[in-house]
Design an enzyme around this catalytic site. Structure first.
Site, PDB file in Angstrom:
ATOM      1  N   GLY A 275       0.834  -1.196   0.000  1.00  0.00           N
ATOM      2  CA  GLY A 275       0.000   0.000   0.000  1.00  0.00           C
ATOM      3  C   GLY A 275       0.863   1.237   0.000  1.00  0.00           C
ATOM      4  CG  ASP A 394      -1.646   9.647  11.742  1.00  0.00           C
ATOM      5  OD1 ASP A 394      -2.755  10.213  11.628  1.00  0.00           O
ATOM      6  OD2 ASP A 394      -0.940   9.340  10.764  1.00  0.00           O
TER       7      ASP A 394
HETATM    8  N1  LIG Z   1       2.850  -3.620   8.863  1.00  0.00           N
HETATM    9  C1  LIG Z   1       2.062  -3.742   7.794  1.00  0.00           C
HETATM   10  N2  LIG Z   1       1.617  -4.943   7.377  1.00  0.00           N
HETATM   11  C2  LIG Z   1       0.798  -5.053   6.302  1.00  0.00           C
HETATM   12  N3  LIG Z   1       0.376  -4.003   5.571  1.00  0.00           N
HETATM   13  C3  LIG Z   1       0.787  -2.780   5.930  1.00  0.00           C
HETATM   14  C4  LIG Z   1       1.657  -2.580   7.050  1.00  0.00           C
HETATM   15  N4  LIG Z   1       1.881  -1.253   7.172  1.00  0.00           N
HETATM   16  C5  LIG Z   1       1.196  -0.662   6.196  1.00  0.00           C
HETATM   17  N5  LIG Z   1       0.544  -1.562   5.434  1.00  0.00           N
HETATM   18  C6  LIG Z   1      -0.304  -1.296   4.252  1.00  0.00           C
HETATM   19  O1  LIG Z   1       0.244  -0.198   3.560  1.00  0.00           O
HETATM   20  C7  LIG Z   1      -0.714   0.862   3.469  1.00  0.00           C
HETATM   21  C8  LIG Z   1       0.011   2.202   3.550  1.00  0.00           C
HETATM   22  O2  LIG Z   1       0.502   2.367   4.876  1.00  0.00           O
HETATM   23  P1  LIG Z   1       1.090   3.741   5.397  1.00  0.00           P
HETATM   24  O3  LIG Z   1       1.359   3.576   6.853  1.00  0.00           O
HETATM   25  O4  LIG Z   1       2.217   4.158   4.529  1.00  0.00           O
HETATM   26  O5  LIG Z   1      -0.042   4.798   5.115  1.00  0.00           O
HETATM   27  P2  LIG Z   1      -1.479   5.004   5.724  1.00  0.00           P
HETATM   28  O6  LIG Z   1      -1.406   4.739   7.204  1.00  0.00           O
HETATM   29  O7  LIG Z   1      -2.472   4.186   4.924  1.00  0.00           O
HETATM   30  O8  LIG Z   1      -1.765   6.528   5.445  1.00  0.00           O
HETATM   31  P3  LIG Z   1      -0.986   7.798   6.046  1.00  0.00           P
HETATM   32  O9  LIG Z   1       0.350   7.826   5.403  1.00  0.00           O
HETATM   33  O10 LIG Z   1      -1.866   8.928   5.657  1.00  0.00           O
HETATM   34  O11 LIG Z   1      -0.884   7.588   7.539  1.00  0.00           O
HETATM   35  C9  LIG Z   1      -1.690   0.610   4.608  1.00  0.00           C
HETATM   36  O12 LIG Z   1      -2.942   1.146   4.313  1.00  0.00           O
HETATM   37  C10 LIG Z   1      -1.721  -0.905   4.669  1.00  0.00           C
HETATM   38  O13 LIG Z   1      -2.631  -1.413   3.712  1.00  0.00           O
END
Ligand SMILES: Nc1ncnc2c1ncn2[C@@H]1O[C@H](COP(=O)(O)OP(=O)(O)OP(=O)(O)O)[C@@H](O)[C@H]1O
Length: 532
Positions: A275, A394
């Site tokens: 993601g 957050d």
């Molecule tokens: N530890 C993890 N295990 C599995 N999937 C993950 C993990 N961390 C993040 N993801 C996937 O990646 C996506 C992007 O995560 P990221 O933390 O970069 O952004 P976000 O939390 O969706 O948004 P923002 O950056 O606005 O906080 C998530 O929505 C999730 O689907």
């Protein structure tokens, strides 16, 4: 008797309104002072006559900076970062300032527009477009590099997994007690340290347990910054690497037992994109020594970092080193990081079902029976973080991840602010976070741990309706304006949702910090304790 006190309260209220209006009138006659920050430099512009016109502001900026610049509204706490795109946006941010007791100026962040015909990064240096990697900088096997050299900035820092000084913080009361409370830290940008101080202060007044990471793992240098001790950066011998590689990651369910700190993998292969968030991409990765899967968040860095950015990267690294010592079944485990000139890769426990935001997008709003279960798990995670003086900052559906057993865990705690600062050019994405932000944070206060509780209220609305409150408003300025000015948060729950759920959400949306409940008391709320 009761009548008398009601009358005197009403009179006091009228007096306060009168004083506020008087102050507002004075401010409005006095014109508006505007402070601008561009490339880390602050300037005070002329005082503008009211009402402030966006065209006048733009003309003044053009005259001062000799270039077209995008305008963002910010606050002294650095938490708010909202694009000002229209006269309406500007009117709203001026109103936010005017209703603020202590603010005398409007603060604006200026940035070079992403579409500017300008290959400089705003510091006058050339920077590669986001995502650019240098030739040969693809992901690779790192073991050979790791053992080959002494470590300098930008190289992989292996974890000394055999040393006790890295033993992790778990729910074990005994281990918490061995840690010393330390409020001094990395300076204003370091959320665990500085925010912890706020949370800690409150915790210690309440006599609650608390603690923070072991002093011996953080070295203070003369200017008050902190750095990872040299002993943690030494090169390991091949025998040590092999011994470390034989060890598995700690189990997520090993709550309560004394654990060693989890470690980043030494040899890995990058897999599919999981993601993309506002500030980086997240990939699935395979640990080639243990066969385990984990997640890797990639934060792009500027190869020609200025000193402020380098400090921020260092602070983020130290924060990850610190955060990975915290283990709990309701938080996503940080494992470590790898840095090169172009990116910082943060390794985390892999959660195979993605985020609750993803689940809602795919399957629609969550039924109350399940929302209660998720909320309870989120609160258990928050309770653990807050007891350890970490403010998440957050909380939202996108930062609550799920595994295939139905466990949900909090991710992205602590590191979000550093990453956001490093990726500030992409901060228009603040819009995604705006509906969850607590009013006191918008008003410029430092993040207090109770701000997480407000965000939880918005997240429970998101569970039950599919969206946080105010999602229908067209821009982030309108959202933050409504959050600070509405007496009561405007949300509508589906008719089948119980009154208990509404009461729980309204408790989270308590304006006065002292009256807003903490995670432990919300865990005792009927919304969490009673089955439907
Ligand atoms: N530890 C993890 N295990 C599995 N999937 C993950 C993990 N961390 C993040 N993801 C996937 O990646 C996506 C992007 O995560 P990221 O933390 O970069 O952004 P976000 O939390 O969706 O948004 P923002 O950056 O606005 O906080 C998530 O929505 C999730 O689907």
């Amino acid at each position: 008797m009761e009548d008398d006190s009601a009358v005197s309260n009403a009179l006091r209220g009228l007096e306060q309104d009168f004083e506020r209006n008087l102050r507002l009138n004075e401010q409005q006659q006095a014109g508006l002072r505007v402070k601008c920050e561009f490339n880390g430099e602050s300037r005070v512009l002329n005082t503008f006559a009211r009402p402030l016109k966006l065209t006048d502001l733009r003309n003044e900026l053009q005259a001062r900076y000799k270039r077209r610049l995008d305008i963002y509204f910010t606050m002294p706490n650095g938490e708010i970062d909202v694009p000002v795109l229209s006269q309406d946006d500007l009117d709203l941010v001026v109103r936010i300032i005017d209703h603020h007791q202590n603010l005398r100026s409007l603060r604006l962040l200026l940035r070079v527009p992403p579409d500017a015909d300008d290959t400089t990064d705003g510091n006058g240096r050339c920077s590669p477009p986001p995502g650019t990697l240098p030739p040969g900088a693809e992901f690779h096997d790192t073991a050979s590099q790791m053992t080959a050299s002494t470590y300098s900035e930008g190289e992989f820092i292996p974890e000394d997994r055999d040393t006790d000084s890295l033993s992790s913080v778990s729910e074990s009361r005994q281990s918490l007690d061995t840690f010393q409370i330390r409020a001094r830290g990395l300076g204003s940008r370091a959320s665990v340290h500085s925010d912890s101080a706020v949370a800690m202060d409150d915790m210690s007044r309440r006599g609650g347990p608390g603690g923070t990471f072991p002093r011996r793992n953080v070295v203070h240098i003369d200017d008050g910054r902190a750095s990872v001790p040299r002993t943690m950066q030494r090169t390991r011998t091949p025998a040590e690497v092999a011994a470390a590689n034989r060890r598995d990651f700690p189990r997520a369910d090993s709550l309560g037992s004394a654990q060693r700190s989890p470690a980043a993998p030494d040899n890995w292969k990058q897999g599919d994109l999981l993601g993309q968030g506002a500030f980086g991409k997240v990939y699935k990765c395979h640990d080639q020594d243990s066969g385990r899967l984990f997640a890797m968040k990639v934060v792009q860095l500027d190869a020609n970092q200025d000193p402020a950015t380098s400090r921020e990267v260092k602070a983020l690294e130290i924060e990850i080193q610190t955060l990975k010592k915290f283990s709990h079944e309701r938080i996503v485990q940080y494992l470590g990081y790898h840095q090169d000139a172009y990116r910082l890769c943060i390794f985390m426990e892999y959660m195979d079902c993605g985020s609750l935001r993803d689940e809602i997008k795919r399957f629609g709003p969550i039924r109350e029976i399940l929302a209660r279960k998720y909320t309870r798990m989120v609160l258990e995670g928050l309770s653990f973080l807050h007891r350890n003086t970490i403010v998440h900052r957050d909380i939202k559906g996108a930062n609550i991840l799920k595994d295939s057993q139905g466990n949900v865990k909090l991710s992205d705690f602590g590191s979000a602010k550093h990453i956001k600062t490093l990726q500030s050019a992409m901060s228009t994405k603040f819009a995604g976070t705006a509906p969850y932000i607590a009013p006191e944070v918008i008003r410029g206060k430092k993040y207090h741990y109770k701000a997480d509780i407000w965000s939880l209220g918005s997240t429970v609305v998101e569970f039950l309706t599919g969206h946080p409150p105010y999602h229908q408003l067209e821009n982030a300025v309108s959202v933050i304006y409504r959050i600070v000015s509405d007496q009561k948060v405007d949300y509508t729950l589906p008719s089948e949702v119980t009154e208990t759920a509404r009461q729980f959400i309204d408790a989270c949306f308590t304006h006065a910090l002292e009256q807003r409940p903490d995670a432990d008391s919300l865990l005792r709320h009927r919304f969490c304790t009673e089955a439907l």
